[in-house]
Scaffold this motif. Structure first.
Motif, PDB file in Angstrom:
ATOM      1  N   PHE A 165       1.002  -1.243   0.227  1.00 39.21           N
ATOM      2  CA  PHE A 165      -0.269   0.130  -0.153  1.00 39.21           C
ATOM      3  C   PHE A 165       0.584   1.473   0.026  1.00 39.21           C
ATOM      4  O   PHE A 165       0.481   2.426  -0.783  1.00 39.21           O
ATOM      5  N   ALA A 166       1.703   1.245   0.960  1.00 36.16           N
ATOM      6  CA  ALA A 166       2.472   2.169   1.130  1.00 36.16           C
ATOM      7  C   ALA A 166       3.256   2.312  -0.626  1.00 36.16           C
ATOM      8  O   ALA A 166       3.864   3.695  -0.644  1.00 36.16           O
ATOM      9  N   THR A 167       3.702   1.506  -1.349  1.00 36.24           N
ATOM     10  CA  THR A 167       4.478   1.716  -2.787  1.00 36.24           C
ATOM     11  C   THR A 167       3.405   2.507  -3.371  1.00 36.24           C
ATOM     12  O   THR A 167       3.375   3.538  -3.943  1.00 36.24           O
ATOM     13  N   LEU A 168       2.114   2.007  -3.402  1.00 35.68           N
ATOM     14  CA  LEU A 168       0.853   2.337  -4.254  1.00 35.68           C
ATOM     15  C   LEU A 168       0.797   4.440  -3.810  1.00 35.68           C
ATOM     16  O   LEU A 168       0.455   4.786  -5.096  1.00 35.68           O
ATOM     17  N   THR A 169       0.395   4.267  -2.556  1.00 39.74           N
ATOM     18  CA  THR A 169       0.516   5.402  -2.611  1.00 39.74           C
ATOM     19  C   THR A 169       1.433   6.509  -2.438  1.00 39.74           C
ATOM     20  O   THR A 169       1.442   7.591  -2.880  1.00 39.74           O
ATOM     21  N   ILE A 170       3.159   6.313  -2.086  1.00 40.47           N
ATOM     22  CA  ILE A 170       3.856   6.820  -2.205  1.00 40.47           C
ATOM     23  C   ILE A 170       4.189   7.462  -3.717  1.00 40.47           C
ATOM     24  O   ILE A 170       4.508   8.339  -4.144  1.00 40.47           O
ATOM     25  N   ARG A 171       4.039   6.385  -4.760  1.00 39.81           N
ATOM     26  CA  ARG A 171       3.760   6.769  -6.563  1.00 39.81           C
ATOM     27  C   ARG A 171       2.730   7.736  -6.728  1.00 39.81           C
ATOM     28  O   ARG A 171       2.881   8.618  -6.983  1.00 39.81           O
ATOM     29  N   TRP A 172       1.485   7.688  -6.396  1.00 41.99           N
ATOM     30  CA  TRP A 172       0.330   8.226  -6.737  1.00 41.99           C
ATOM     31  C   TRP A 172       0.811   9.602  -6.096  1.00 41.99           C
ATOM     32  O   TRP A 172       0.574  10.617  -6.247  1.00 41.99           O
ATOM     33  N   ALA A 173       1.338   9.826  -4.890  1.00 43.07           N
ATOM     34  CA  ALA A 173       1.646  11.444  -3.943  1.00 43.07           C
ATOM     35  C   ALA A 173       2.689  11.898  -5.018  1.00 43.07           C
ATOM     36  O   ALA A 173       2.529  12.947  -5.531  1.00 43.07           O
ATOM     37  N   PHE A 174       3.936  11.331  -5.847  1.00 41.49           N
ATOM     38  CA  PHE A 174       4.422  11.778  -6.793  1.00 41.49           C
ATOM     39  C   PHE A 174       3.684  12.866  -8.119  1.00 41.49           C
ATOM     40  O   PHE A 174       4.578  13.865  -7.799  1.00 41.49           O
ATOM     41  N   ALA A 175       3.246  11.927  -8.052  1.00 43.04           N
ATOM     42  CA  ALA A 175       2.218  12.620  -9.092  1.00 43.04           C
ATOM     43  C   ALA A 175       1.339  13.452  -8.930  1.00 43.04           C
ATOM     44  O   ALA A 175       1.402  14.692  -9.614  1.00 43.04           O
ATOM     45  N   ARG A 176       0.272  13.929  -7.657  1.00 43.62           N
ATOM     46  CA  ARG A 176      -0.677  14.768  -7.139  1.00 43.62           C
ATOM     47  C   ARG A 176       0.187  16.093  -7.255  1.00 43.62           C
ATOM     48  O   ARG A 176       0.175  17.421  -7.294  1.00 43.62           O
TER      49      ARG A 176
END
Length: 395
Positions: free
Chosen positions: A375-386
């Motif tokens: 979950f952390a991998t997915l959310t951190i990658r998403w956070a870079f896009a945001r």
């Protein structure tokens, strides 16, 4: 015709110059919005303490008023901004605005206004809910979810407005905007940890649940703060805001007298009861700052995966033994505050006996940490896009 065209171009150039100059200094409505977010966090924690120390005795408590002052302050700041930008022909923000439902203003003003409206709407809903289902309920309830949604709207709208201003000024004028952006990230982290409060108590620190929730969600805020501001220790600063805010409440709230007005009363309460000592998020945040400085040219998915491993692994490594300390007699003092208990909690409860909930075992715990890492991998990658969206926003 050439003269008119030249004059029009000159006027347009002057308007743009005025708009850019106006955004060089932080305007009053951003300070007002920052105050609104702070009022929400103070009022929210104060209200939880009120319930644990006194019980719900009235809708018109000072804690409730501090919460709803957030909606009022954001309404004043952003309502004025929307109306002024819409109807004033000389508004310097006109060229940096979006059009919604016939109104014109920066995007952040609309987001924060909707958040303020949601917060004010949650007030009568919460009052009705307590009357229908009981005076004391869990933090996660429908009216509280509406309140948190509105609070996120206010904070997110403020961050969007700050980013828009920051992106329109010269680099030399961005330092103050970066600092207040990080402060609002800190307030968002404080609010997020309130939602997880019932699932991250120290009695749960030897189970996977708090590491799954905290490890999966909180890195989003740290990543966005670091990426948007570009400051070397942005994540550390955000986590430090969260820790210092909660530690200050542990030290301040017990200074004021309070007595339960509801029953049953199992604990002798004579003053306001603060929340538990905050999680040590500053340690994994610091390591993330170090790692991100060394991995600027890496693939984003690789950065996200390693960041998740650093964050979750460090969080478990520091919080597990620290939870042991919080269960020990050495922590039962005014600094750590582990001797404060909600008046309605029975003496047989795990937290009163300073015992952890039964451990689920190594295999379920390992599986839980695996979920946390994924979950952390997915959310951190998403956070870079945001974060890239925040860096690009101009309106």
């Amino acid at each position: 015709m050439a003269t008119l065209s030249t004059t029009g171009a000159a006027l347009a150039g002057r308007e743009e110059a005025v708009a850019r100059q106006a955004t060089a200094a932080i305007p009053w409505y951003i300070w007002c919005a920052a105050l609104a977010g702070t009022s929400l966090m103070v009022g929210g924690h104060w209200d939880i303490s009120w319930h644990e120390s006194i019980g719900r005795d009235s809708f018109w408590t000072p804690a409730h008023m501090a919460i709803y002052a957030c909606g009022l302050l954001s309404g004043i700041a952003f309502g004025f901004l929307i109306l002024h930008t819409t109807f004033s022909k000389t508004s310097p923000l006109a060229i940096g605005s979006v059009h919604i439902w016939g109104f014109r203003a920066p995007l952040g003003a609309f987001i924060a206004s909707w958040g303020g409206i949601a917060m004010l709407t949650s007030a009568p809903f919460d009052n009705w809910w307590h009357g229908a289902y009981g005076l004391d309920v869990k933090i996660v309830s429908p009216p509280h979810i509406l309140l948190f949604t509105g609070g996120y709207g206010v904070v997110l709208g403020t961050m969007t407005l700050i980013a828009g201003h920051m992106n329109r000024v010269a680099e030399r004028d961005r330092a103050a905007y970066k600092r207040i952006f990080l402060y609002m990230c800190g307030m968002m982290l404080v609010m997020t940890m309130v939602i997880f409060l019932e699932y991250s108590e120290r009695v749960l620190m030897h189970s996977a649940l708090p590491y799954i929730l905290v490890g999966a969600v909180t890195p989003i805020i740290l990543t966005i703060g670091w990426r948007v501001t570009g400051m070397r220790f942005a994540a550390t600063a955000i986590a430090a805001y969260y820790m210092l805010f909660n530690m200050a409440l542990i030290w301040i709230l017990p200074l004021f007298p309070a007595q339960p007005k509801l029953g049953p009363v199992y604990q002798n309460v004579t003053h306001f009861i603060p929340m538990e000592f905050p999680m040590l998020l500053v340690m994994p945040a610091f390591l993330l700052d170090i790692f991100w400085q060394k991995s600027r040219n890496w693939n984003r998915w690789a950065v996200a995966a390693v960041s998740a491993l650093i964050y979750v692994g460090t969080l478990v490594a520091v919080q597990w033994p620290f939870a042991n300390f919080l269960m020990s007699p050495a922590s039962r003092n005014a600094f750590f505050g582990t001797m404060y208990f909600y008046f309605g909690i029975p003496p047989t409860a795990f937290v009163v006996r300073n015992e952890f909930y039964p451990w689920e075992g190594i295999i379920p715990f390992a599986i839980g940490l695996g979920f946390a890492l994924a979950f952390a991998t997915l959310t951190i990658r998403w956070a870079f896009a945001r974060a890239n969206w925040f860096r690009a926003i101009q309106r």
